[in-house]
Design a protein around this motif. Structure first.
Motif, PDB file in Angstrom:
ATOM      1  N   SER A 118       0.863  -1.378   0.113  1.00 33.28           N
ATOM      2  CA  SER A 118       0.462  -0.162  -0.162  1.00 33.28           C
ATOM      3  C   SER A 118       1.228   1.187  -0.004  1.00 33.28           C
ATOM      4  O   SER A 118       1.930   1.294  -1.068  1.00 33.28           O
ATOM      5  CB  SER A 118      -0.427   0.199   1.757  1.00 33.28           C
ATOM      6  N   HIS A 119       0.790   2.202   0.374  1.00 33.32           N
ATOM      7  CA  HIS A 119       1.503   3.676   0.545  1.00 33.32           C
ATOM      8  C   HIS A 119       1.577   4.042   2.070  1.00 33.32           C
ATOM      9  O   HIS A 119       0.803   3.677   3.427  1.00 33.32           O
ATOM     10  CB  HIS A 119       0.605   4.560   0.264  1.00 33.32           C
ATOM     11  N   VAL A 120       2.469   5.098   2.267  1.00 30.66           N
ATOM     12  CA  VAL A 120       3.060   5.445   3.814  1.00 30.66           C
ATOM     13  C   VAL A 120       2.249   6.791   3.717  1.00 30.66           C
ATOM     14  O   VAL A 120       2.940   7.667   4.657  1.00 30.66           O
ATOM     15  CB  VAL A 120       4.049   4.862   4.226  1.00 30.66           C
ATOM     16  N   PHE A 129      -3.479   5.396   9.732  1.00 30.86           N
ATOM     17  CA  PHE A 129      -4.197   3.389   9.248  1.00 30.86           C
ATOM     18  C   PHE A 129      -4.216   4.129   7.292  1.00 30.86           C
ATOM     19  O   PHE A 129      -3.826   2.997   6.811  1.00 30.86           O
ATOM     20  CB  PHE A 129      -5.726   3.569   9.713  1.00 30.86           C
ATOM     21  N   ASP A 130      -4.823   5.232   6.781  1.00 28.47           N
ATOM     22  CA  ASP A 130      -4.958   4.931   5.549  1.00 28.47           C
ATOM     23  C   ASP A 130      -3.479   5.284   5.072  1.00 28.47           C
ATOM     24  O   ASP A 130      -2.194   5.553   4.648  1.00 28.47           O
ATOM     25  CB  ASP A 130      -5.502   6.309   5.406  1.00 28.47           C
ATOM     26  N   GLY A 131      -3.111   3.245   4.083  1.00 25.81           N
ATOM     27  CA  GLY A 131      -1.805   3.029   3.372  1.00 25.81           C
ATOM     28  C   GLY A 131      -1.145   2.111   4.151  1.00 25.81           C
ATOM     29  O   GLY A 131      -0.632   1.680   4.532  1.00 25.81           O
ATOM     30  N   ASP A 132      -0.871   3.081   6.133  1.00 29.91           N
ATOM     31  CA  ASP A 132      -0.498   3.001   6.585  1.00 29.91           C
ATOM     32  C   ASP A 132      -0.128   0.995   7.146  1.00 29.91           C
ATOM     33  O   ASP A 132      -0.120   0.210   7.198  1.00 29.91           O
ATOM     34  CB  ASP A 132       0.150   3.150   8.183  1.00 29.91           C
ATOM     35  N   ASN A 163       3.618   7.867  -3.081  1.00 33.62           N
ATOM     36  CA  ASN A 163       3.043   9.597  -3.419  1.00 33.62           C
ATOM     37  C   ASN A 163       1.593   8.879  -3.693  1.00 33.62           C
ATOM     38  O   ASN A 163       1.070   9.832  -4.798  1.00 33.62           O
ATOM     39  CB  ASN A 163       3.065  10.539  -4.462  1.00 33.62           C
ATOM     40  N   GLU A 164       1.093   8.229  -3.282  1.00 35.30           N
ATOM     41  CA  GLU A 164      -0.195   7.575  -3.408  1.00 35.30           C
ATOM     42  C   GLU A 164      -1.497   8.873  -3.319  1.00 35.30           C
ATOM     43  O   GLU A 164      -2.526   9.184  -3.918  1.00 35.30           O
ATOM     44  CB  GLU A 164      -0.525   6.428  -2.265  1.00 35.30           C
ATOM     45  N   GLU A 165      -1.483  10.014  -2.937  1.00 36.04           N
ATOM     46  CA  GLU A 165      -2.630  10.950  -2.068  1.00 36.04           C
ATOM     47  C   GLU A 165      -2.571  11.679  -3.029  1.00 36.04           C
ATOM     48  O   GLU A 165      -2.834  12.447  -3.411  1.00 36.04           O
ATOM     49  CB  GLU A 165      -2.679  11.413  -0.376  1.00 36.04           C
ATOM     50  N   GLY A 166      -1.369  11.818  -3.921  1.00 30.24           N
ATOM     51  CA  GLY A 166      -0.937  12.669  -4.911  1.00 30.24           C
ATOM     52  C   GLY A 166      -1.616  12.151  -6.069  1.00 30.24           C
ATOM     53  O   GLY A 166      -1.865  13.255  -7.103  1.00 30.24           O
ATOM     54  N   LEU A 222      -4.745  -4.689   1.199  1.00 35.71           N
ATOM     55  CA  LEU A 222      -5.503  -4.644   2.328  1.00 35.71           C
ATOM     56  C   LEU A 222      -5.502  -3.001   2.745  1.00 35.71           C
ATOM     57  O   LEU A 222      -4.608  -2.773   2.446  1.00 35.71           O
ATOM     58  CB  LEU A 222      -4.681  -5.490   3.677  1.00 35.71           C
ATOM     59  N   HIS A 223      -6.900  -2.474   3.428  1.00 35.95           N
ATOM     60  CA  HIS A 223      -6.713  -1.168   3.215  1.00 35.95           C
ATOM     61  C   HIS A 223      -8.649  -0.884   4.540  1.00 35.95           C
ATOM     62  O   HIS A 223      -8.861  -1.606   4.517  1.00 35.95           O
ATOM     63  CB  HIS A 223      -6.564  -0.346   2.092  1.00 35.95           C
ATOM     64  N   ILE A 224      -8.324   0.701   5.465  1.00 36.15           N
ATOM     65  CA  ILE A 224      -9.131   1.078   5.863  1.00 36.15           C
ATOM     66  C   ILE A 224     -10.098   1.143   4.749  1.00 36.15           C
ATOM     67  O   ILE A 224     -10.002   1.631   4.173  1.00 36.15           O
ATOM     68  CB  ILE A 224      -8.643   1.514   7.228  1.00 36.15           C
ATOM     69  N   GLY A 390     -10.310   6.272  -4.419  1.00 35.92           N
ATOM     70  CA  GLY A 390      -9.281   5.657  -5.202  1.00 35.92           C
ATOM     71  C   GLY A 390      -8.242   4.890  -4.469  1.00 35.92           C
ATOM     72  O   GLY A 390      -7.754   5.415  -3.210  1.00 35.92           O
ATOM     73  N   HIS A 391      -7.549   3.637  -5.165  1.00 27.41           N
ATOM     74  CA  HIS A 391      -6.329   3.508  -4.309  1.00 27.41           C
ATOM     75  C   HIS A 391      -5.088   2.710  -5.080  1.00 27.41           C
ATOM     76  O   HIS A 391      -5.257   3.178  -6.300  1.00 27.41           O
ATOM     77  CB  HIS A 391      -6.782   1.951  -3.577  1.00 27.41           C
ATOM     78  N   ASP A 392      -4.144   2.469  -4.783  1.00 26.40           N
ATOM     79  CA  ASP A 392      -3.235   1.969  -5.599  1.00 26.40           C
ATOM     80  C   ASP A 392      -3.590   0.713  -7.048  1.00 26.40           C
ATOM     81  O   ASP A 392      -3.042   0.291  -7.554  1.00 26.40           O
ATOM     82  CB  ASP A 392      -1.762   1.431  -4.915  1.00 26.40           C
TER      83      ASP A 392
HETATM   84 ZN   LIG Z   1      -5.179   5.463   0.962  1.00 24.80          ZN
END
Ligand SMILES: [Zn+2]
Length: 443
Positions: A118-120, A129-132, A163-166, A222-224, A390-392
């Motif tokens: 996922s992403h950090v 939690f989002d990505g982490d 840079n997932e959030e970008g 896995l994601h929230i 959206g997600h990776d």
């Molecule tokens: Zn995320």
């Protein structure tokens, strides 16, 4: 009782896979492999440690993080994660797009890797939690397998996307390649060209980050949930059907700006009144039929935007989201019709233009079945749901069978320091990820 029932379902459902499980678990019996659980305390501990990167000064875990891409907090968090990957026995490398990739060999080198992560990075004033969760659970899975001396048949690859959030940005470049002007885009005040160098990427070789279609066995994340469906239903595991399609429209309404005191009501051509009627029309059209489709008017500019002038011009957006492109097309047609009606009723001129069409990214039924089987074996209830965010994974779905596991977000809150997922739910999600990987590996 629950355990016995699930054990039986598991044995019946997976009798065929047990032979393969023996093959994968050299030195362990198949029973041991399927009884494997991640270390929930260790997972919590790493999530708490990661949250120190980007925490507000003097704050605590509950204050969330601002770990925006390319910031010092981002590089700090990434270095922490790289350290964990090394401790898990992997050799992480950073690709040109800044994605952290760490492959562990499988027992059959000809097999394609099972990729998960996922992403950090976070939004400004984001949560822990989002990505982490998906990133640290991925690492926890590898550590668990290593602790128990289990080697899968497939290579396992943990990927932490940049840079997932970008965007997502790192995963998009890896899948679709760089777009013209990408390097000049500004994220959190930093041009991407500079930001990539800061996180160990290489802006001169972005093409090298490209992944070939079919280069992985599957992609798992896995994601929230980031919404409240699972928590409201009291269901610990969500099996994602896909990431929704998005249609966005720009609406321009031309009326006549005039004196708010001297223009009688019947003679007005009020562009904002027309916009108000359209906003209501969006609500009506979206809720007309049952389903999970959503529609939003979220941006609106009024001209001249003065208290004593009848609004002469309004521009606003309309955004529809659903897994089905057919539903979105029908909503688009319906709103066009309503637009003509509103224009007649208000004496305005309205143009509507579609500016975005993002197709849906569907999860692979084969992977969804493995997630389901993994959850059943753990005695966890599941439900299917779409991802409105959206997600990776939406990009990875273009390359390989994709599957996403959701766990409940308390109060449906995310992109906020208040974002929280119960530690037991974090552990459940990580165990479903682990068991899904083992099942895909054995299948
Ligand atoms: Zn995320």
């Amino acid at each position: 009782m629950q355990v016995i029932h699930d054990r039986r379902a598991f044995v019946i459902g997976l009798a065929g896979a047990l032979v393969s499980a023996r093959r994968l678990a050299q030195g362990s019996s198949s029973t041991e492999v399927y009884e494997l659980r991640i270390d929930a305390e260790r997972l919590q501990h790493t999530l708490e440690e990661l949250s120190t990167f980007g925490r507000p000064a003097g704050g605590s875990f509950a204050d969330g993080v601002s770990r925006v891409a390319y910031s010092d907090a981002d590089t700090g968090g990434r270095n922490y994660v790289i350290g964990l990957l090394r401790a898990a026995g992997l050799e992480p490398r950073i690709d040109a797009a800044g994605n952290i990739r760490a492959v562990g060999a499988g027992s059959i080198s000809a097999l394609k890797p099972i990729v998960f992560g996922s992403h950090v990075d976070s939004v400004p004033n984001g949560g822990n939690f989002d990505g982490d969760l998906g990133s640290l659970a991925a690492i926890e899975v590898v550590r668990t397998l290593r602790d128990h001396g289990i080697r899968t048949r497939h290579p396992l690859e943990v990927t932490i996307w940049s840079n997932e959030e970008g965007g997502p940005v790192g995963s998009e470049i890896a899948v679709d390649g760089p777009r013209a002007g990408d390097l000049e885009r500004i994220f959190n005040g930093t041009p991407m060209r500079e930001g990539l160098v800061r996180i160990g990427g290489d802006p001169t070789r972005l093409e090298n980050a490209r992944l070939a279609p079919g280069s992985m066995r599957c992609y798992l994340e896995l994601h929230i949930e980031q919404g409240g469906t699972l928590e409201k239903a009291g269901i610990p595991i969500g099996i994602v059907d896909g990431i929704v399609s998005i249609d966005e429209y720009t609406v321009e309404i031309r009326g006549v700006a005039n004196h708010a005191g001297t223009t009688p009501m019947p003679e007005r051509h009020n562009a904002l009144l027309a916009a108000a009627k359209l906003i209501e029309a969006v609500q009506e059209e979206v809720t007309r039929a049952p389903g999970r489709q959503v529609g939003t008017v979220g941006q609106l500019t009024v001209t001249p935007n003065a208290p004593n002038v009848v609004p002469g011009f309004v521009r606003h957006t309309i955004e529809f989201r659903d897994l089905s492109e057919g539903t979105l097309a029908r909503l688009g047609d319906a709103i066009r019709e309503r637009t003509s009606q509103v224009a007649r009723d208000t004496g305005t001129e309205i143009t509507i233009r579609q500016v975005v069409h993002d197709p849906p990214a569907l999860a692979a039924p084969e992977i969804q079945r493995q997630i389901e089987a993994a959850a059943v074996s753990l005695g966890l209830r599941t439900t299917h749901l779409p991802s409105g965010a959206g997600h990776d994974a939406q990009f990875l779905a273009k390359l390989a069978p994709m599957g996403m596991i959701f766990v409940p977000s308390v109060g449906g809150v995310s992109h906020s320091p208040k974002e929280f997922t119960r530690w037991s739910d974090c552990a459940n999600g990580a165990n479903v990820l682990l068991q899904t990987i083992l099942r895909v590996d054995a299948a």
